[in-house]
Write an enzyme that holds these catalytic residues in place. Sequence first.
Site, PDB file in Angstrom:
ATOM      1  N   SER A   1      -9.297   1.928   2.776  1.00  0.00           N
ATOM      2  CA  SER A   1      -8.389   2.681   1.939  1.00  0.00           C
ATOM      3  C   SER A   1      -7.340   1.797   1.249  1.00  0.00           C
ATOM      4  O   SER A   1      -6.622   2.256   0.368  1.00  0.00           O
ATOM      5  CB  SER A   1      -7.670   3.731   2.802  1.00  0.00           C
ATOM      6  OG  SER A   1      -6.939   3.101   3.861  1.00  0.00           O
TER       7      SER A   1
ATOM      8  N   LYS B   1       0.830  -1.207   0.000  1.00  0.00           N
ATOM      9  CA  LYS B   1       0.000   0.000   0.000  1.00  0.00           C
ATOM     10  C   LYS B   1       0.861   1.252   0.000  1.00  0.00           C
ATOM     11  O   LYS B   1       1.840   1.356   0.755  1.00  0.00           O
ATOM     12  CB  LYS B   1      -0.912  -0.022   1.241  1.00  0.00           C
ATOM     13  CG  LYS B   1      -1.884   1.144   1.354  1.00  0.00           C
ATOM     14  CD  LYS B   1      -2.747   0.973   2.587  1.00  0.00           C
ATOM     15  CE  LYS B   1      -3.766   2.088   2.734  1.00  0.00           C
ATOM     16  NZ  LYS B   1      -4.650   1.870   3.910  1.00  0.00           N
TER      17      LYS B   1
ATOM     18  N   SER C   1     -10.054  -0.388   7.014  1.00  0.00           N
ATOM     19  CA  SER C   1      -9.415  -0.330   5.698  1.00  0.00           C
ATOM     20  C   SER C   1      -8.727  -1.602   5.241  1.00  0.00           C
ATOM     21  O   SER C   1      -8.167  -1.633   4.142  1.00  0.00           O
ATOM     22  CB  SER C   1      -8.404   0.825   5.666  1.00  0.00           C
ATOM     23  OG  SER C   1      -9.061   2.058   5.781  1.00  0.00           O
TER      24      SER C   1
END
Length: 432
Positions: free
Chosen positions: A150, A81, A174
């Site tokens: 996210s 990420k 997330s």
Amino acid sequence: MLIHSAPLAETAEALRSGELDLHAYLDQVCDRIEQIDPQVLAFLPEPGRRRRLYAAADELLATFPRPAGRPLLFGVPVGVKDIIHVNGFVTRAGTEVPPEHFAGEEAICVRRLRDAGALIAGKTVTTEFAYFEPGPTRNPHNLSHTPGGSSSGSAAAVAAGMVPLALGTQTIGSVIRPAAFCGVVGFKPTLQRIPTAGVLYFSRTLDQIGLFTQDVAGMEAAASVLCEEWEDVRLSEDDIPVLGVADGPYLRQASQEALAAFKQQLQRLEAEGYTVWHVPTLLDIEAINQWHRRLVFAEFAREHATLYARFGHLYRPRTAEIIELGKQVSDAELSELRSRCIELRDRLEKQMQQAGIDLWVAPAAPGPAPAGLQSTGDPNMNLPWTTVGFPVLTVPAGKVYDLPVGFQMAARFGDDELLLAWAKEIETVLSA
């Protein structure tokens, strides 16, 4: 076909043993990224990805030429990420703010993966600064639906079989929510069980690193590499966890369709000998939802105070909004909000002890992935477990409207090993 099998445990074993040639496998990975990612948009673009991975593979093979002694994740490509620092990659965090202003040393979690033989496949898309402003990533089950956020790119990359393992983070929901939306396994360990150094912080109190795989066995292997002081757990045949359902307003946050699917999941588990207790708890969930957000918004505002003062015009509207809200929280209130996390943890663990519950279980999201890409979905089904820092895992558990839904499990603080051991059996029941 945008969904493709990529089980981590099986892949890692084949790479370690040499049954799967590393260069040939990396060709397959790069081919799939090149073919599929223009539609899914899970990875940040990287010219020369194949050449870089080939060079890393050559170095790895030179270090471990024979299968004996190869590390656990030898040759496994990992998506990371894009709020997690990786040497050789720019961290852009899904924002227009110039990236040189939040560069930093490689994250501890990335170093641990490298030490275990993993290769970095690339950076995966995140929402802006890991909040609600979405990136371009689409759900590989249906490109007109959100993959969640996210950690959108990481979940979608694993679901589409581009990589067997990816890193994300969770401050509210997330990891667990996008894992459920994309039909993969998502795991958020106990708070601070994986060090967060090297991550762009949203909330230093509640940020937690998480993982995505397609299989619980693979998740267990990855967790053993990343988590502090991991200890293997072997269960006896009659070691079946007692499941607790938090009846009341918390559960009613899920849609009727999600609750119907959850009821069927519980019935399947009960038919296999699992005991399910319904316990009225989290009756003040609306207040918990509010003060959790007030806490993380306050910490986010403090984290970005300098950058926002200079580059506020580059922050997207929903991100700027929470900074303005966070500014309203005093230091004294913030200290009090942090203490509430511990109080809630103690309350939930006391209820577990009194009722003889081993795992809290719930839908992993209020429903399947919503249509459209303007929203990443509602994280409220994940929020209380993140607030208290419990280890949480979701496994795929069927579909609603032809889209995946997940079955969420939360164990006591520190019981990560037990959670994963129990989840392997639960995964088997719910995937049958």
